[in-house]
Write a protein that holds these residues in place. Structure first.
Motif, PDB file in Angstrom:
ATOM      1  N   GLY A   1       4.208   8.002   6.363  1.00 39.93           N
ATOM      2  CA  GLY A   1       3.843   7.626   7.558  1.00 39.93           C
ATOM      3  C   GLY A   1       3.768   8.639   8.123  1.00 39.93           C
ATOM      4  O   GLY A   1       3.196   9.581   7.891  1.00 39.93           O
ATOM      5  N   GLY A   2       3.864   8.007   9.396  1.00 39.43           N
ATOM      6  CA  GLY A   2       3.554   9.596  10.524  1.00 39.43           C
ATOM      7  C   GLY A   2       1.868   9.704  10.548  1.00 39.43           C
ATOM      8  O   GLY A   2       0.836   9.074   9.753  1.00 39.43           O
ATOM      9  N   PHE A   3       1.480  10.575  11.846  1.00 36.03           N
ATOM     10  CA  PHE A   3       0.320  10.758  12.040  1.00 36.03           C
ATOM     11  C   PHE A   3       0.465  12.014  12.568  1.00 36.03           C
ATOM     12  O   PHE A   3       0.925  12.303  13.243  1.00 36.03           O
ATOM     13  CB  PHE A   3      -0.177  10.244  13.164  1.00 36.03           C
ATOM     14  N   ALA A   4      -1.094  13.062  11.347  1.00 39.61           N
ATOM     15  CA  ALA A   4      -0.988  14.456  11.556  1.00 39.61           C
ATOM     16  C   ALA A   4      -1.128  14.497  13.193  1.00 39.61           C
ATOM     17  O   ALA A   4      -1.122  15.702  13.306  1.00 39.61           O
ATOM     18  CB  ALA A   4      -2.436  14.381  10.350  1.00 39.61           C
ATOM     19  N   GLY A   5      -2.183  14.479  13.771  1.00 41.78           N
ATOM     20  CA  GLY A   5      -2.935  14.676  14.662  1.00 41.78           C
ATOM     21  C   GLY A   5      -4.401  14.801  15.102  1.00 41.78           C
ATOM     22  O   GLY A   5      -4.528  15.334  14.000  1.00 41.78           O
ATOM     23  N   TRP A   6      -4.998  14.579  15.905  1.00 39.56           N
ATOM     24  CA  TRP A   6      -6.371  14.831  15.777  1.00 39.56           C
ATOM     25  C   TRP A   6      -6.267  16.430  15.755  1.00 39.56           C
ATOM     26  O   TRP A   6      -7.492  17.422  15.797  1.00 39.56           O
ATOM     27  CB  TRP A   6      -7.039  13.991  17.562  1.00 39.56           C
TER      28      TRP A   6
ATOM     29  N   LEU B   1       0.434  -1.286  -0.070  1.00 39.30           N
ATOM     30  CA  LEU B   1       0.000   0.125  -0.140  1.00 39.30           C
ATOM     31  C   LEU B   1       0.605   1.276   0.039  1.00 39.30           C
ATOM     32  O   LEU B   1       0.619   2.561  -0.849  1.00 39.30           O
ATOM     33  CB  LEU B   1      -1.149   0.752   1.380  1.00 39.30           C
ATOM     34  N   VAL B   2       2.086   0.717   0.780  1.00 37.67           N
ATOM     35  CA  VAL B   2       2.744   2.368   0.949  1.00 37.67           C
ATOM     36  C   VAL B   2       3.161   2.511  -0.805  1.00 37.67           C
ATOM     37  O   VAL B   2       3.621   3.706  -0.906  1.00 37.67           O
ATOM     38  CB  VAL B   2       4.001   2.290   2.042  1.00 37.67           C
ATOM     39  N   LEU B   3       4.106   1.391  -1.487  1.00 39.29           N
ATOM     40  CA  LEU B   3       4.278   1.591  -2.428  1.00 39.29           C
ATOM     41  C   LEU B   3       3.379   2.170  -3.330  1.00 39.29           C
ATOM     42  O   LEU B   3       4.386   3.453  -4.400  1.00 39.29           O
ATOM     43  CB  LEU B   3       5.370   0.212  -2.844  1.00 39.29           C
ATOM     44  N   VAL B   4       2.128   1.882  -3.300  1.00 36.33           N
ATOM     45  CA  VAL B   4       1.379   1.729  -4.383  1.00 36.33           C
ATOM     46  C   VAL B   4       0.791   2.998  -4.449  1.00 36.33           C
ATOM     47  O   VAL B   4       1.027   4.116  -4.889  1.00 36.33           O
ATOM     48  CB  VAL B   4      -0.246   1.365  -4.626  1.00 36.33           C
ATOM     49  N   PHE B   5       0.354   3.803  -2.939  1.00 39.67           N
ATOM     50  CA  PHE B   5      -0.448   5.211  -2.924  1.00 39.67           C
ATOM     51  C   PHE B   5      -0.019   6.030  -2.021  1.00 39.67           C
ATOM     52  O   PHE B   5      -0.271   7.171  -2.798  1.00 39.67           O
ATOM     53  CB  PHE B   5      -1.783   4.182  -2.159  1.00 39.67           C
ATOM     54  N   ALA B   6       1.545   5.580  -1.321  1.00 40.33           N
ATOM     55  CA  ALA B   6       1.939   6.739  -1.449  1.00 40.33           C
ATOM     56  C   ALA B   6       3.210   7.016  -1.892  1.00 40.33           C
ATOM     57  O   ALA B   6       3.674   8.108  -2.222  1.00 40.33           O
ATOM     58  CB  ALA B   6       2.722   6.167   0.551  1.00 40.33           C
ATOM     59  N   ILE B   7       4.063   6.011  -1.979  1.00 40.12           N
ATOM     60  CA  ILE B   7       4.747   6.139  -3.117  1.00 40.12           C
ATOM     61  C   ILE B   7       4.658   6.599  -4.885  1.00 40.12           C
ATOM     62  O   ILE B   7       5.343   7.789  -5.101  1.00 40.12           O
ATOM     63  CB  ILE B   7       6.331   5.196  -3.029  1.00 40.12           C
ATOM     64  N   ASN B   8       3.857   5.621  -5.396  1.00 38.66           N
ATOM     65  CA  ASN B   8       4.048   5.730  -6.939  1.00 38.66           C
ATOM     66  C   ASN B   8       3.103   6.905  -7.097  1.00 38.66           C
ATOM     67  O   ASN B   8       2.971   7.660  -7.500  1.00 38.66           O
ATOM     68  CB  ASN B   8       3.444   4.803  -7.473  1.00 38.66           C
ATOM     69  N   LEU B   9       2.064   6.932  -6.661  1.00 36.45           N
ATOM     70  CA  LEU B   9      -0.004   8.271  -7.252  1.00 36.45           C
ATOM     71  C   LEU B   9       0.304   9.538  -5.902  1.00 36.45           C
ATOM     72  O   LEU B   9      -0.237   9.744  -6.463  1.00 36.45           O
ATOM     73  CB  LEU B   9      -1.003   6.914  -6.233  1.00 36.45           C
ATOM     74  N   ARG B  10       1.027   8.981  -4.680  1.00 39.27           N
ATOM     75  CA  ARG B  10       1.160   9.900  -3.742  1.00 39.27           C
ATOM     76  C   ARG B  10      -0.049  10.498  -3.140  1.00 39.27           C
ATOM     77  O   ARG B  10      -0.446  12.414  -3.004  1.00 39.27           O
ATOM     78  CB  ARG B  10       1.857  10.971  -4.104  1.00 39.27           C
TER      79      ARG B  10
ATOM     80  N   ILE C   1      -6.283  -0.029   6.824  1.00 38.05           N
ATOM     81  CA  ILE C   1      -6.661  -0.865   4.709  1.00 38.05           C
ATOM     82  C   ILE C   1      -5.343  -2.704   4.868  1.00 38.05           C
ATOM     83  O   ILE C   1      -6.251  -3.380   4.837  1.00 38.05           O
ATOM     84  CB  ILE C   1      -6.811  -0.519   3.697  1.00 38.05           C
ATOM     85  N   ALA C   2      -4.509  -1.656   6.112  1.00 35.88           N
ATOM     86  CA  ALA C   2      -3.611  -3.364   5.940  1.00 35.88           C
ATOM     87  C   ALA C   2      -4.102  -4.148   7.256  1.00 35.88           C
ATOM     88  O   ALA C   2      -4.095  -5.223   7.052  1.00 35.88           O
ATOM     89  CB  ALA C   2      -1.936  -2.636   5.945  1.00 35.88           C
ATOM     90  N   LEU C   3      -4.589  -3.278   8.136  1.00 33.33           N
ATOM     91  CA  LEU C   3      -5.081  -4.435   9.228  1.00 33.33           C
ATOM     92  C   LEU C   3      -6.563  -4.620   8.255  1.00 33.33           C
ATOM     93  O   LEU C   3      -7.002  -6.009   9.065  1.00 33.33           O
ATOM     94  CB  LEU C   3      -5.443  -3.853  10.564  1.00 33.33           C
ATOM     95  N   ALA C   4      -6.741  -4.198   8.105  1.00 40.54           N
ATOM     96  CA  ALA C   4      -9.065  -5.140   7.966  1.00 40.54           C
ATOM     97  C   ALA C   4      -8.825  -6.219   6.020  1.00 40.54           C
ATOM     98  O   ALA C   4      -9.535  -7.083   6.606  1.00 40.54           O
ATOM     99  CB  ALA C   4     -10.232  -3.380   6.758  1.00 40.54           C
TER     100      ALA C   4
END
Length: 315
Positions: free
Chosen positions: A165-170, A151-160, A186-189
């Motif tokens: 990673g990281g958490f924006a914070g509430w 998921l990181v490879l496809v949606f974060a690195i390639n598609l952006r 999604i990875a957990l589900a």
């Protein structure tokens, strides 16, 4: 029902006692001394002994175990060796990441598994059924951390589309925070959705073959009406049990996923504490996760027994 509940409570207490013993024993036999780690290799023996006494590491293990368990029973999880802050405060901060992540993953797995299971059951033997069952085989076989990396490879690195990673914070808003949790959820589900889809399909196929379903069709109901009015309602009983149990698995599963996505949750806290030999944090956080899993399983048992009286008569 009272007798059944008492038996389950006794089983819960025994499970927690055994879990606490195992957790304490495993962590205690792990190599490395927290005091030596904190002071370094060149620490003087007197300084090392003083720090061990300050941290309570010089006490016998039985005494330390009893003090740890007694503190947890009174709500005191101890004080971190490294940060010198109460473990309960550290846990409270991390819960705002781990619990929403597990709930998010539970919602996704339930929706995906429910729809996929119904789709496969209605199209039994067709191409759609074969494709869904093949996908669920992959979902069960492939571990969540592999899905996380893909998921990181496809949606974060390639598609952006998402951050890697990281958490924006509430404090930055609900949607930015949920966006940070989307790929981990999604990875957990995926694996849990695959299990749920197979259970849903099997349960629904069993219901569709019952006499009352044929009677409903004979009274003039269309296949879709019979499915939604009678089939799904009865097929959901075992499915709801699986959904309840899945939440406990998702809580435990966040340990690895949080490390992959660098989320500041309980899982990452465990890894950081292991690296720093902060034993009290590791023991307390792992015990809390085990406690959550056991209690959720207990509540699922009680809820299922309330729905199905046959379980109460068997015990």
């Amino acid at each position: 029902m009272l007798r059944y509940t008492i038996k389950r409570l006794l089983s819960l207490a025994i499970s927690l006692a055994v879990a606490s013993l195992v957790i304490f024993a495993v962590i205690e036999v792990a190599p490395g001394d927290p005091a030596s780690f904190m002071l370094g290799l060149n620490a003087q023996p007197e300084t090392l002994a003083a720090l061990r006494a300050e941290l309570g590491l010089d006490a016998p293990r039985v005494e330390r175990y009893l003090a740890w368990v007694g503190g947890m029973l009174s709500g005191d999880l101890g004080t971190s060796y490294t940060y010198r802050t109460p473990v309960s405060d550290m846990v409270a901060q991390r819960l705002w990441v781990s619990v929403p992540l597990a709930l998010y993953a539970l919602v996704l797995s339930t929706l995906i598994g429910f729809l996929a299971g119904v789709f496969a059951a209605v199209r039994r033997g067709a191409v759609g059924d074969t494709l869904v069952m093949g996908a669920t085989q992959l979902g069960v076989a492939i571990p969540p951390f592999w899905f996380a990396m893909m998921l990181v490879l496809v949606f974060a690195i390639n598609l952006r589309w998402f951050a890697a990673g990281g958490f924006a914070g509430w404090e930055d808003g609900f949607w930015p925070a949920m966006r940070s949790l989307t790929l981990p959820a999604i990875a957990l589900a995926i694996s849990q959705a695959a299990i749920l889809a197979r259970v849903m399909r099997s349960s629904l196929l069993d219901v569709l073959g019952q006499d009352y379903m044929r009677t409903a069709r004979a009274k003039g109901l269309s296949p879709r009406q019979a499915l939604w009015r009678h089939g799904l309602r009865n097929a959901l009983i075992p499915v709801l049990t699986i959904v309840g149990l899945q939440f406990s698995f998702l809580i435990a599963g966040t340990i690895i996923i949080e490390q992959v996505f660098y989320l500041p949750g309980l899982g990452r806290l465990i890894f950081q504490s292991i690296s720093a030999r902060d034993l009290i944090v590791v023991e307390s956080v792992v015990m809390l996760i085990v406690f959550a899993v056991i209690v959720i399983n207990f509540l699922v048992d009680i809820a299922y027994a309330a729905v199905d009286p046959r379980l109460r008569t068997r015990t």
